[in-house]
Design an enzyme around this catalytic site. Structure first.
Site, PDB file in Angstrom:
ATOM      1  N   HIS A   1       0.829  -1.206   0.000  1.00  0.00           N
ATOM      2  CA  HIS A   1       0.000   0.000   0.000  1.00  0.00           C
ATOM      3  C   HIS A   1       0.869   1.264   0.000  1.00  0.00           C
ATOM      4  CE1 HIS A   1      -3.710   2.280   1.192  1.00  0.00           C
ATOM      5  NE2 HIS A   1      -2.803   3.099   1.705  1.00  0.00           N
ATOM      6  N   GLU A   2       1.830   1.344   0.913  1.00  0.00           N
ATOM      7  CA  GLU A   2       2.640   2.563   1.002  1.00  0.00           C
ATOM      8  C   GLU A   2       3.517   2.721  -0.243  1.00  0.00           C
ATOM      9  OE1 GLU A   2       1.822   4.765   2.927  1.00  0.00           O
ATOM     10  OE2 GLU A   2       0.672   3.660   4.426  1.00  0.00           O
TER      11      GLU A   2
ATOM     12  N   HIS B   1       1.559   4.263  -2.915  1.00  0.00           N
ATOM     13  CA  HIS B   1       1.497   5.725  -2.812  1.00  0.00           C
ATOM     14  C   HIS B   1       2.728   6.373  -3.444  1.00  0.00           C
ATOM     15  CE1 HIS B   1      -2.192   6.270  -0.690  1.00  0.00           C
ATOM     16  NE2 HIS B   1      -1.802   5.733   0.469  1.00  0.00           N
TER      17      HIS B   1
ATOM     18  N   HIS C   1      -5.986   6.478  -2.713  1.00  0.00           N
ATOM     19  CA  HIS C   1      -6.820   5.377  -2.229  1.00  0.00           C
ATOM     20  C   HIS C   1      -7.851   4.948  -3.254  1.00  0.00           C
ATOM     21  CE1 HIS C   1      -5.600   6.531   2.074  1.00  0.00           C
ATOM     22  NE2 HIS C   1      -4.756   5.674   1.534  1.00  0.00           N
ATOM     23  N   CYS C   2      -8.092   3.649  -3.277  1.00  0.00           N
ATOM     24  CA  CYS C   2      -8.959   3.041  -4.277  1.00  0.00           C
ATOM     25  C   CYS C   2     -10.263   2.646  -3.594  1.00  0.00           C
ATOM     26  CB  CYS C   2      -8.253   1.808  -4.842  1.00  0.00           C
ATOM     27  SG  CYS C   2      -9.204   0.914  -6.053  1.00  0.00           S
TER      28      CYS C   2
ATOM     29  N   CYS D   1      -8.869  -4.358  -3.555  1.00  0.00           N
ATOM     30  CA  CYS D   1      -7.599  -3.717  -3.917  1.00  0.00           C
ATOM     31  C   CYS D   1      -6.852  -3.289  -2.665  1.00  0.00           C
ATOM     32  CB  CYS D   1      -7.880  -2.500  -4.791  1.00  0.00           C
ATOM     33  SG  CYS D   1      -6.382  -1.609  -5.256  1.00  0.00           S
TER      34      CYS D   1
ATOM     35  N   CYS E   1      -5.737  -3.836  -7.666  1.00  0.00           N
ATOM     36  CA  CYS E   1      -6.769  -4.070  -8.672  1.00  0.00           C
ATOM     37  C   CYS E   1      -6.166  -3.774 -10.047  1.00  0.00           C
ATOM     38  CB  CYS E   1      -8.006  -3.205  -8.416  1.00  0.00           C
ATOM     39  SG  CYS E   1      -7.761  -1.467  -8.806  1.00  0.00           S
TER      40      CYS E   1
ATOM     41  N   CYS F   1      -5.115  -0.060 -10.515  1.00  0.00           N
ATOM     42  CA  CYS F   1      -3.974   0.358  -9.693  1.00  0.00           C
ATOM     43  C   CYS F   1      -2.705  -0.386 -10.122  1.00  0.00           C
ATOM     44  CB  CYS F   1      -4.272   0.133  -8.212  1.00  0.00           C
ATOM     45  SG  CYS F   1      -5.570   1.237  -7.593  1.00  0.00           S
TER      46      CYS F   1
HETATM   47 ZN   LIG Z   1      -2.924   5.022   2.096  1.00  0.00          ZN
HETATM   48 ZN   LIG Z   2      -7.254  -0.195  -6.823  1.00  0.00          ZN
END
Ligand SMILES: [Zn+2]
Ligand SMILES: [Zn+2]
Ligand SMILES: Nc1ncnc2c1ncn2[C@@H]1O[C@H](COP(=O)(O)OP(=O)(O)OP(=O)(O)O)[C@@H](O)[C@H]1O
Ligand SMILES: [Mg+2]
Lengths: 178, 454
Positions: free
Chosen positions: A128-129, A132, A138-139, A144, A163, A166
């Site tokens: 996740h990070e 970014h 954010h999705c 995702c 996903c 992304c």
């Molecule tokens: Zn985040």
């Molecule tokens: Zn996504």
């Protein structure tokens, strides 16, 4: 190439190997593990007894000035000034990210979960990070890893993958696209 | 992918506060402008419009309270959230009287901050009569479905299963509560997932709760969440599953096993769509769709006063029956092939199919454990089969005609059988459940129902 800098992980040191494997698989890039060249104590906020994740980002950037992307992985409790805590933080569209395993444990929440859950959570937070740092925000899709998580249960509810949309955002430049 | 980016104005004289707030909301995909003083904010407002403003109360020069008043004159539609240190909560409350939307005390919990801003945005859109952006086109969703399709596909072409699929399609488009009924192993959970996947809520989570798997106190904390310190060992606050299902679907599996207290508590949430975390005072609004499942005779439980009638009527809005496998024998070959393919990675090779004798035996069996039993039988056969196809002798022993071996009613047979398996495994639930090919919750329920020894 992604540089992973573990520091003050304590017993969670064992998570580094599997997280490296997960990042290499997902991003298709080599991950190099390096000891920190900075003193993590510099990010401690004495009054709060927690570590300022933004200060860590700056330390990581300086430390890894020669790396295209750097992820710090730590076991201490992170915060940003306005919030009580964060699981991790990243420069949106930048080079540095940091994640903490401190709030990923189940026990303090009164949840019983299998031991592998901690690793899954650490992998998801790392993905996740780093997402970014690729500029992803954010999705909305439940399916995702870029879905926003403010609770550990939110992390459990999402998968350890991007996903389709992304995934396109984190693909290395020049990767085949339809 | 982000559907609803908003324009946010952040005003705080302290760099680290301003900077961390801005970063937090940029990660949500919002357009953020940060100003270090009221004066700078007012200049920005000359040629920019915002949906939400977050204003620090204590600033040199024009302070947050005065800025609030000026902002409201410039743009009455903007929702203003005040940021305060603990010492100035009284001032913050005074701000509410001057039209602030709400206030936060820093440092604030991430969830609280995110939720508050979401509420402010919603409030603004409502008053403007703007309906939130429609869900994105179905295109990306189909991709998701294709990805998970293999694991979640409902296999079958029999009239019985086609009818079920049609019901799923009909009800998925609505927001109606769905009750899925059927014997153990008939695919109730699969149906629940299909309802969610085909509903407009598919972009949000499907959260499953097995009502029979946890003791009452744990289940309540699981459903409603708890505040820090709500009980010994609760070091952090925790969101409950009902809250996590916000925007999505909550799947209440084994709903008949809810205790009387949990039935009351659940009924209240279903009626009000509001809940309180354990040990919490704040009322949380939640928006979810309910899908539940049971393999028990709910009407009998209601007659027995073991299941609340009011809850029964609230859940029993639209019923989908998962047909037992013996009523759709024509699906057995399809399902068997499906499970054989699914087993290939585990057994490390591809088997080409079944011999006619093996298929005949599979079709002749009555499958009291339904599709789950069939899946297990095929998987075991795949492990022992020499190949290239599965032969009759590869199949585990099946009671061809399906006559119960013992005397008495089906329930008697079930009771005796479960007791025997429990005894064989020294009352170990996990191992007995595995031997019986049911999940642990189902076994617990049977033990309760038949009052068996462990
Ligand atoms: Zn985040
Ligand atoms: Zn996504
Ligand atoms: N129509 C179907 N097509 C493919 N697989 C199926 C089908 N129906 C059931 N299965 C498979 O059978 C197994 C049992 O299904 P499921 O868990 O949904 O049953 P259930 O009705 O919820 O059972 P229980 O009452 O014991 O909880 C799962 O592995 C599921 O994938
Ligand atoms: Mg089930």
């Amino acid at each position: 190439m992604i540089r992973l800098v573990p520091f003050m992980l304590g017993a969670h040191e064992a998570l580094v190997g599997p997280v490296v494997a997960c990042l290499e698989r997902t991003f298709g890039e080599r991950v190099e593990v390096r000891d920190p060249g900075f003193d993590p104590a510099a990010a401690l906020d004495e009054r709060r007894g927690q570590y300022d994740s933004r200060r860590f980002l700056r330390l990581l950037l300086d430390d890894a000035h020669d790396a295209p992307r750097v992820l710090g992985m730590t076991g201490v409790d992170l915060f940003i000034p306005v919030l009580t805590f964060v699981f991790g933080e990243a420069q949106l569209g930048g080079r540095a990210a940091v994640v903490s395993t401190f709030r990923l444990r189940s026990e303090p929440y009164g949840i019983v979960s299998p031991p592998e859950r901690l690793l899954e959570r650490a992998m998801k937070e790392a993905l996740h990070e780093l997402g970014h740092t690729h500029g992803l925000v954010h999705c909305d899709l439940a399916d995702c890893v870029m879905r926003s998580s403010t609770y550990v249960e939110d992390i459990d509810a999402k998968p350890a993958r991007f996903c389709v949309d992304c995934a396109r955002g984190v693909a290395p430049p020049g990767a085949a696209s339809a | 992918m982000k559907r609803n980016p908003a324009r946010l104005l952040i005003v705080d004289d302290e760099f680290s506060m301003r900077d961390s707030l801005a970063a937090w909301f940029q990660e949500d995909g919002h357009d953020v402008v940060a100003a270090e003083s009221a004066e700078q904010a007012l200049r920005t407002l000359d040629d920019h419009r915002f949906d939400v403003a977050l204003l620090d109360i204590k600033m040199p020069g024009i302070d947050g309270v005065e800025l609030l008043e000026r902002v409201r004159v410039i743009d009455p539609a903007i929702r203003v959230i005040m940021i305060t240190a603990y010492a100035t909560v009284e001032t913050a409350v005074r701000c509410l009287k001057h039209g602030a939307f709400d206030y936060i005390t820093k440092p604030v919990d991430p969830d609280e901050l995110t939720r508050l801003v979401a509420r402010a945005l919603e409030d603004k859109q409502h008053s403007e009569g703007v309906t939130p952006a429609p869900p994105p086109s179905p295109e990306p969703e189909r991709r998701v479905e294709r990805e998970r399709g293999v694991a979640d596909a409902i296999i079958g072409e029999s009239p019985a299963i086609l009818h079920t699929l049609e019901l799923i399609r009909q009800v998925a488009a609505t927001d109606a509560t769905v009750l899925i009924r059927g014997e153990s192993g008939t695919g109730k959970e699969l149906i629940a997932r299909a309802v969610h996947r085909e509903s407009p809520r598919r972009y949000f989570s499907l959260i499953s709760v097995n009502c029979g798997a946890l003791p009452e106190s744990l289940l309540e904390s699981e459903l409603f969440g708890h505040e820090k310190g709500a009980f010994t060992g609760a070091l952090y606050r925790r969101k409950g599953k009902l809250e996590l299902a916000d925007g999505g679907t909550i799947f209440l599996d084994e709903v008949a096993t809810l205790t009387p207290k949990s039935q009351v508590d659940l009924l209240r949430v279903l009626e009000t769509h509001e809940l309180n975390r354990l040990g919490g005072h704040e009322t949380i609004k939640v928006d979810f769709r309910v899908v539940c499942a049971t393999n028990e005779d709910l009407e009998a439980l209601v007659a027995d006063k073991r299941f609340r009638e009011d809850l029964y009527y609230r859940l029993n809005v639209f019923t989908i029956e998962a047909p037992p496998l013996r009523n759709r024998v024509s699906d057995i070959p399809l399902l068997a092939e499906h499970f054989l393919r699914r087993a290939a990675p585990t057994v490390g090779r591809n088997l080409t199919g079944f011999s006619p004798e093996a298929l005949e035996r599979l079709c002749a069996h009555t499958w009291p454990g339904n599709v789950r039993e069939l899946a297990n039988a095929v998987e075991r056969a795949a492990i022992v089969a020499a190949g290239p196809r599965v032969e009759l002798h590869d199949l585990p022993p099946l009671n061809g005609g399906g006559h119960p071996a013992a005397q008495g009613s089906l329930e008697d047979v079930e009771r005796q059988h479960i007791q025997r398996v429990l005894d064989e495994h020294d009352g170990n639930i996990t191992r007995s459940a595995r031997a019986l090919e049911v999940d642990r919750a189902t076994l617990y329920n049977k033990i309760k129902k038949y009052e068996l020894r462990r």
